[in-house]
Design a protein around this motif. Structure first.
Motif, PDB file in Angstrom:
ATOM      1  N   CYS A  37       0.835  -1.200   0.000  1.00 16.52           N
ATOM      2  CA  CYS A  37       0.000   0.000   0.000  1.00 16.52           C
ATOM      3  C   CYS A  37       0.876   1.260   0.000  1.00 16.52           C
ATOM      4  O   CYS A  37       0.591   2.208  -0.718  1.00 16.52           O
ATOM      5  CB  CYS A  37      -0.928   0.016   1.207  1.00 16.52           C
ATOM      6  SG  CYS A  37      -2.299  -1.156   1.112  1.00 16.52           S
ATOM      7  N   HIS A  41       1.120   0.143  -4.681  1.00 15.30           N
ATOM      8  CA  HIS A  41       0.897  -1.120  -5.390  1.00 15.30           C
ATOM      9  C   HIS A  41       1.667  -1.141  -6.711  1.00 15.30           C
ATOM     10  O   HIS A  41       1.135  -1.524  -7.757  1.00 15.30           O
ATOM     11  CB  HIS A  41      -0.610  -1.375  -5.607  1.00 15.30           C
ATOM     12  CG  HIS A  41      -1.375  -1.443  -4.310  1.00 15.30           C
ATOM     13  ND1 HIS A  41      -1.405  -2.571  -3.528  1.00 15.30           N
ATOM     14  CD2 HIS A  41      -2.088  -0.500  -3.641  1.00 15.30           C
ATOM     15  CE1 HIS A  41      -2.124  -2.334  -2.444  1.00 15.30           C
ATOM     16  NE2 HIS A  41      -2.543  -1.086  -2.487  1.00 15.30           N
ATOM     17  N   GLY A  44       1.502  -4.276  -8.521  1.00 14.52           N
ATOM     18  CA  GLY A  44       0.162  -4.806  -8.737  1.00 14.52           C
ATOM     19  C   GLY A  44      -0.338  -5.741  -7.656  1.00 14.52           C
ATOM     20  O   GLY A  44      -1.414  -6.304  -7.780  1.00 14.52           O
ATOM     21  N   GLU A  45       0.429  -5.913  -6.588  1.00 12.30           N
ATOM     22  CA  GLU A  45       0.028  -6.818  -5.522  1.00 12.30           C
ATOM     23  C   GLU A  45      -0.886  -6.109  -4.530  1.00 12.30           C
ATOM     24  O   GLU A  45      -0.849  -4.896  -4.388  1.00 12.30           O
ATOM     25  CB  GLU A  45       1.263  -7.364  -4.803  1.00 12.30           C
ATOM     26  CG  GLU A  45       1.931  -6.400  -3.828  1.00 12.30           C
ATOM     27  CD  GLU A  45       2.785  -5.299  -4.461  1.00 12.30           C
ATOM     28  OE1 GLU A  45       3.525  -4.648  -3.699  1.00 12.30           O
ATOM     29  OE2 GLU A  45       2.718  -5.048  -5.674  1.00 12.30           O
ATOM     30  N   GLY A  46      -1.729  -6.896  -3.849  1.00 14.72           N
ATOM     31  CA  GLY A  46      -2.574  -6.366  -2.790  1.00 14.72           C
ATOM     32  C   GLY A  46      -1.815  -6.363  -1.475  1.00 14.72           C
ATOM     33  O   GLY A  46      -0.663  -6.785  -1.411  1.00 14.72           O
ATOM     34  N   ASP A  53      -9.305  -6.402  -0.767  1.00 14.39           N
ATOM     35  CA  ASP A  53      -8.981  -6.603  -2.181  1.00 14.39           C
ATOM     36  C   ASP A  53      -8.325  -5.366  -2.781  1.00 14.39           C
ATOM     37  O   ASP A  53      -8.502  -5.067  -3.967  1.00 14.39           O
ATOM     38  CB  ASP A  53     -10.248  -6.929  -2.971  1.00 14.39           C
ATOM     39  CG  ASP A  53     -10.857  -8.258  -2.551  1.00 14.39           C
ATOM     40  OD1 ASP A  53     -10.087  -9.186  -2.233  1.00 14.39           O
ATOM     41  OD2 ASP A  53     -12.104  -8.363  -2.542  1.00 14.39           O
ATOM     42  N   CYS A  54      -7.574  -4.614  -1.979  1.00 18.64           N
ATOM     43  CA  CYS A  54      -6.964  -3.390  -2.497  1.00 18.64           C
ATOM     44  C   CYS A  54      -5.937  -3.700  -3.579  1.00 18.64           C
ATOM     45  O   CYS A  54      -5.410  -4.800  -3.672  1.00 18.64           O
ATOM     46  CB  CYS A  54      -6.328  -2.588  -1.377  1.00 18.64           C
ATOM     47  SG  CYS A  54      -4.893  -3.348  -0.607  1.00 18.64           S
ATOM     48  N   ASN A  55      -5.697  -2.725  -4.413  1.00 18.14           N
ATOM     49  CA  ASN A  55      -4.700  -2.850  -5.474  1.00 18.14           C
ATOM     50  C   ASN A  55      -4.343  -1.493  -6.040  1.00 18.14           C
ATOM     51  O   ASN A  55      -4.981  -0.530  -5.834  1.00 18.14           O
ATOM     52  CB  ASN A  55      -5.207  -3.765  -6.587  1.00 18.14           C
ATOM     53  CG  ASN A  55      -6.532  -3.313  -7.154  1.00 18.14           C
ATOM     54  OD1 ASN A  55      -6.768  -2.131  -7.342  1.00 18.14           O
ATOM     55  ND2 ASN A  55      -7.398  -4.258  -7.412  1.00 18.14           N
TER      56      ASN A  55
END
Length: 55
Positions: A37, A41, A44-46, A53-55
């Motif tokens: 975070c 990202h 591209g990982e959460g 489900d953040c991205n």
């Protein structure tokens, strides 16, 4: 005066709550739940936390 003990992760798409005094990752004066975070990202990982489900 009361200090903040919990807040939402500074990532807009993240649902996680962080404790600024404990596990939070601090970057540019903001608090995040993970390095993913905090880096926006970039890969591209959460964040990897269950239910988020953040991205």
């Amino acid at each position: 005066m009361t200090a903040v003990s919990q807040m939402k992760c500074a990532c807009d798409s993240c649902l996680c709550i962080v404790s600024p005094n404990e596990q939070a990752v601090q970057k540019d004066g903001k608090y995040y739940c993970s390095d993913a975070c905090a880096s926006g990202h970039s890969n591209g990982e959460g964040c990897g936390h269950t239910g988020c489900d953040c991205n």
